[in-house]
Scaffold this motif. Sequence first.
Motif, mmCIF file in Angstrom:
data_model
loop_
_atom_site.group_PDB
_atom_site.id
_atom_site.type_symbol
_atom_site.label_atom_id
_atom_site.label_comp_id
_atom_site.label_asym_id
_atom_site.label_seq_id
_atom_site.Cartn_x
_atom_site.Cartn_y
_atom_site.Cartn_z
ATOM 1 N N GLY A 321 -60.858 -62.794 -29.687
ATOM 2 C CA GLY A 321 -59.305 -62.212 -30.077
ATOM 3 C C GLY A 321 -58.508 -61.746 -31.811
ATOM 4 O O GLY A 321 -57.930 -60.584 -31.406
ATOM 5 N N TRP A 346 -50.577 -67.301 -26.662
ATOM 6 C CA TRP A 346 -50.347 -66.151 -25.524
ATOM 7 C C TRP A 346 -50.223 -64.869 -27.161
ATOM 8 O O TRP A 346 -49.313 -64.160 -27.311
ATOM 9 N N TYR A 349 -52.803 -59.539 -28.802
ATOM 10 C CA TYR A 349 -53.606 -58.778 -28.138
ATOM 11 C C TYR A 349 -53.697 -59.028 -26.483
ATOM 12 O O TYR A 349 -54.394 -58.079 -25.816
ATOM 13 N N LYS A 350 -53.078 -60.295 -26.540
ATOM 14 C CA LYS A 350 -53.040 -60.679 -24.449
ATOM 15 C C LYS A 350 -52.661 -59.488 -23.401
ATOM 16 O O LYS A 350 -52.497 -59.457 -22.530
ATOM 17 N N LYS A 351 -51.560 -58.756 -24.737
ATOM 18 C CA LYS A 351 -50.715 -57.866 -23.889
ATOM 19 C C LYS A 351 -51.541 -56.049 -22.477
ATOM 20 O O LYS A 351 -51.898 -55.890 -22.033
ATOM 21 N N MET A 354 -56.082 -59.719 -20.932
ATOM 22 C CA MET A 354 -55.465 -60.930 -21.045
ATOM 23 C C MET A 354 -56.795 -61.914 -20.020
ATOM 24 O O MET A 354 -55.708 -62.909 -19.602
ATOM 25 N N HIS A 355 -57.675 -61.332 -19.948
ATOM 26 C CA HIS A 355 -58.957 -62.455 -19.484
ATOM 27 C C HIS A 355 -60.036 -62.814 -20.406
ATOM 28 O O HIS A 355 -60.012 -62.289 -21.343
#
Length: 430
Positions: A321, A346, A349-351, A354-355
């Motif tokens: 991440g 969350w 970077y998860k935007k 996301m997996h």
Amino acid sequence: MKYDPIENSLFIKNRKHFTAKMKPNSLAVFNSNDIYPISADSTMPFEQHRDIFYLSGIDQEESILVLFPDCPKEKHREILFLKETNEHIAIWEGEKLTKERALEVSGIATVYWLKDMEKIMFEIMTQCDTVYINTNEHYRASVETETREDRFTKWLKQRYPAHAVAKSAPILQRLRSVKDPIEIDLMQKACNITEKGFRRILKFVKPEVWEFEIEAEFMHEFLRNRSKGFAYTPIVASGNNANVLHYIENNKQCKSGDLILLDVGAEYANYSSDMTRTIPVSGRFSDRQKAVYNSVNRVKIEATKMLVPGTDWAEYHVEVGKLMTSELLDLGLIDKADVQNENPDWPAYKKYFMHGTSHNIGLDTHDYGILTEPMQANMVFTVEPGIYIPEEGFGIRLEDDVVIQEQGAPFNLMKNIPIEADEIEHIMNS
């Protein structure tokens, strides 16, 4: 079977390792999968339950494996029950395993026909205290269908209610996650077949081709190289379809200027490969597409280096991440304020990613492995970072399968599959 014969020493070793983990005076049972109906007299193609295959090499329906290492009668310490073949079956369905052939495949000398199962089971169940049942405890399992294994377990517990019950799953989770050299060779063959399919695609893709035509080209190459086909439902996602993580319709036309995300892998001898590549429909990446592509590739390269013995799976994803956050900042997709104000559960970077980055792979594409325990040598993991930008109309994911080594960097089973943007452009335009 399409695949070449497998040395039965693999299955002999696997049984030895499993029985060494069993409780004293215990017995374990493993069943084949059902042949699942569709409608009328139609059925799905048979897929063997990976656990009985792992322990015996038997790749046939209506088969049962029994392991009883402490059995007083030596011949009953390993038993196979098989569907009895006859002339009618031979004419209509083809060859089934004989007792002699089952011994060659599995290394198990004691083979009975299924009609003798209840009689033999009664004898050996009176001699054991504990029975191991085989439950599906994979962390991603979501099973609504009652399986052949489930039905057998129900019958066994009703018939022999006084026996203690133990679970095979924790033993198999650990054993199957660490691959034997023979298994790694089989996975390498699956990856080599995938490479052939991908190289075929690089010469085939052009504007206006349909996603399903690309899928068909992969299938052609897989079948002609002794694979049954795809190890999992293939993703051929052009343009914005790539931003749907499990897009499997594969029914759109590929337009000039778009990218195609290809998440495709061949199986070989029931072992999986899992590759993702992203290629330009027109044979050239735009500057923006190439910048994002190279960011994803850099994350993949650095993430791969972390896959060493002792690595904690959860901590590994935290570190990946951080790598992705740095790349997204450089691409202008997030800014420092996004990072400073992020939700720890969350992250920013998860935007765009996301997996997860890695999962075990082997007999199952999402293979067995206990993710709360440190990584070990000869485990095989995918490495698959991605950046998905719906507002720009494309998504990019890159994925290889790598073997953790005792020392040094992991060994990439897909090292010969083109991945650098310049190499992909060169092949597509040569």
